[in-house]
Enzyme design. Structure first.
Site, PDB file in Angstrom:
ATOM      1  N   ASN A  46       0.835  -1.192   0.000  1.00 51.44           N
ATOM      2  CA  ASN A  46       0.000   0.000   0.000  1.00 51.44           C
ATOM      3  C   ASN A  46       0.877   1.250   0.000  1.00 51.44           C
ATOM      4  O   ASN A  46       1.967   1.270   0.577  1.00 51.44           O
ATOM      5  CB  ASN A  46      -0.987   0.008   1.182  1.00 51.44           C
ATOM      6  CG  ASN A  46      -0.334  -0.181   2.538  1.00 51.44           C
ATOM      7  OD1 ASN A  46       0.662  -0.889   2.659  1.00 51.44           O
ATOM      8  ND2 ASN A  46      -0.900   0.450   3.548  1.00 51.44           N
ATOM      9  N   GLU A  48       0.220   5.120   0.793  1.00 51.53           N
ATOM     10  CA  GLU A  48      -0.738   6.112   1.277  1.00 51.53           C
ATOM     11  C   GLU A  48      -0.387   7.503   0.768  1.00 51.53           C
ATOM     12  O   GLU A  48       0.720   7.749   0.274  1.00 51.53           O
ATOM     13  CB  GLU A  48      -0.769   6.095   2.805  1.00 51.53           C
ATOM     14  CG  GLU A  48      -1.324   4.794   3.355  1.00 51.53           C
ATOM     15  CD  GLU A  48      -1.444   4.782   4.857  1.00 51.53           C
ATOM     16  OE1 GLU A  48      -2.096   3.864   5.367  1.00 51.53           O
ATOM     17  OE2 GLU A  48      -0.889   5.678   5.528  1.00 51.53           O
ATOM     18  N   CYS A  57      -4.021   0.703  -2.693  1.00 45.54           N
ATOM     19  CA  CYS A  57      -3.895  -0.535  -1.921  1.00 45.54           C
ATOM     20  C   CYS A  57      -2.817  -1.438  -2.528  1.00 45.54           C
ATOM     21  O   CYS A  57      -2.485  -1.342  -3.712  1.00 45.54           O
ATOM     22  CB  CYS A  57      -5.210  -1.298  -1.925  1.00 45.54           C
ATOM     23  SG  CYS A  57      -6.594  -0.420  -1.198  1.00 45.54           S
ATOM     24  N   GLU A  59      -3.038  -4.603  -3.256  1.00 48.88           N
ATOM     25  CA  GLU A  59      -3.551  -5.496  -4.294  1.00 48.88           C
ATOM     26  C   GLU A  59      -3.588  -4.796  -5.649  1.00 48.88           C
ATOM     27  O   GLU A  59      -3.201  -5.369  -6.667  1.00 48.88           O
ATOM     28  CB  GLU A  59      -4.972  -5.972  -3.943  1.00 48.88           C
ATOM     29  CG  GLU A  59      -5.081  -6.651  -2.606  1.00 48.88           C
ATOM     30  CD  GLU A  59      -5.434  -5.686  -1.476  1.00 48.88           C
ATOM     31  OE1 GLU A  59      -4.776  -4.632  -1.335  1.00 48.88           O
ATOM     32  OE2 GLU A  59      -6.382  -5.994  -0.742  1.00 48.88           O
ATOM     33  N   CYS A  90     -10.263  -4.740  -0.085  1.00 47.87           N
ATOM     34  CA  CYS A  90     -11.382  -3.792  -0.105  1.00 47.87           C
ATOM     35  C   CYS A  90     -12.206  -4.015  -1.379  1.00 47.87           C
ATOM     36  O   CYS A  90     -11.773  -4.689  -2.316  1.00 47.87           O
ATOM     37  CB  CYS A  90     -10.876  -2.356  -0.012  1.00 47.87           C
ATOM     38  SG  CYS A  90     -10.210  -1.691  -1.553  1.00 47.87           S
ATOM     39  N   CYS A  93     -10.488  -3.065  -4.731  1.00 49.57           N
ATOM     40  CA  CYS A  93      -9.487  -4.043  -5.188  1.00 49.57           C
ATOM     41  C   CYS A  93     -10.157  -5.305  -5.711  1.00 49.57           C
ATOM     42  O   CYS A  93      -9.701  -5.890  -6.706  1.00 49.57           O
ATOM     43  CB  CYS A  93      -8.516  -4.381  -4.057  1.00 49.57           C
ATOM     44  SG  CYS A  93      -7.358  -3.040  -3.712  1.00 49.57           S
TER      45      CYS A  93
HETATM   46 ZN    ZN Z   1      -8.015  -2.236  -1.731  1.00 55.00          ZN
END
Ligand code: ZN
Length: 137
Positions: A46, A48, A57, A59, A90, A93
């Site tokens: 990830n 940010e 993210c 993924e 999430c 993703c």
């Molecule tokens: Zn995600």
């Protein structure tokens, strides 16, 4: 017992988690994709952002890396996701993954200690948004 190929993917995801850029949440995530008919794994972490909404993210980082490196016809065998405690991808993703894999695609949830759960895309996102892409792709 985790298959050896999944363990290899787990190690790549665990290593990627160490690269996470998570100064706001401290929630570090690593993901790795096993590609069909290939030894190499493509991993992501990830990343940010101060705007939060621009955060990417692990993924999706891995999926985008795979497409950038292997092209749009890349095929995935499975995904391993490593978090401090087992956590699902999430929704965004899952939707991105569904562009490249079917419902039976294996998704392994792991902690740094190892694989904790083996699930499929259908377990998380049984009714995906789906458009048929133009045949020119
Ligand atoms: Zn995600």
């Amino acid at each position: 017992m985790t298959p050896p190929s999944v363990h290899t993917t787990f190690l790549a995801a665990r290593d990627a988690r160490e690269q996470a850029y998570a100064p706001y949440s401290a929630y570090r995530v690593g993901a790795a994709l096993c590609l069909k008919n290939e030894e190499a794994r493509i991993a992501g972490c990830n990343v940010e952002n101060a705007s939060y909404g621009a955060t990417i993210c692990a993924e999706r980082t891995a999926v985008c890396r795979a497409v950038a490196e292997k092209g749009p016809k890349v095929e995935f065998e499975h995904l391993v996701l490593v978090t401090q405690t087992p956590a699902p991808p999430c929704g965004m993703c899952l939707q991105v993954l569904s562009e490249f894999v079917g419902g039976e695609f294996p998704i392994y949830l792991a902690t740094p200690e190892g694989i904790q759960e083996a699930l499929t895309l259908n377990d998380f996102l049984p009714r995906r948004f789906n458009l048929t892409p133009p045949s020119s792709l």
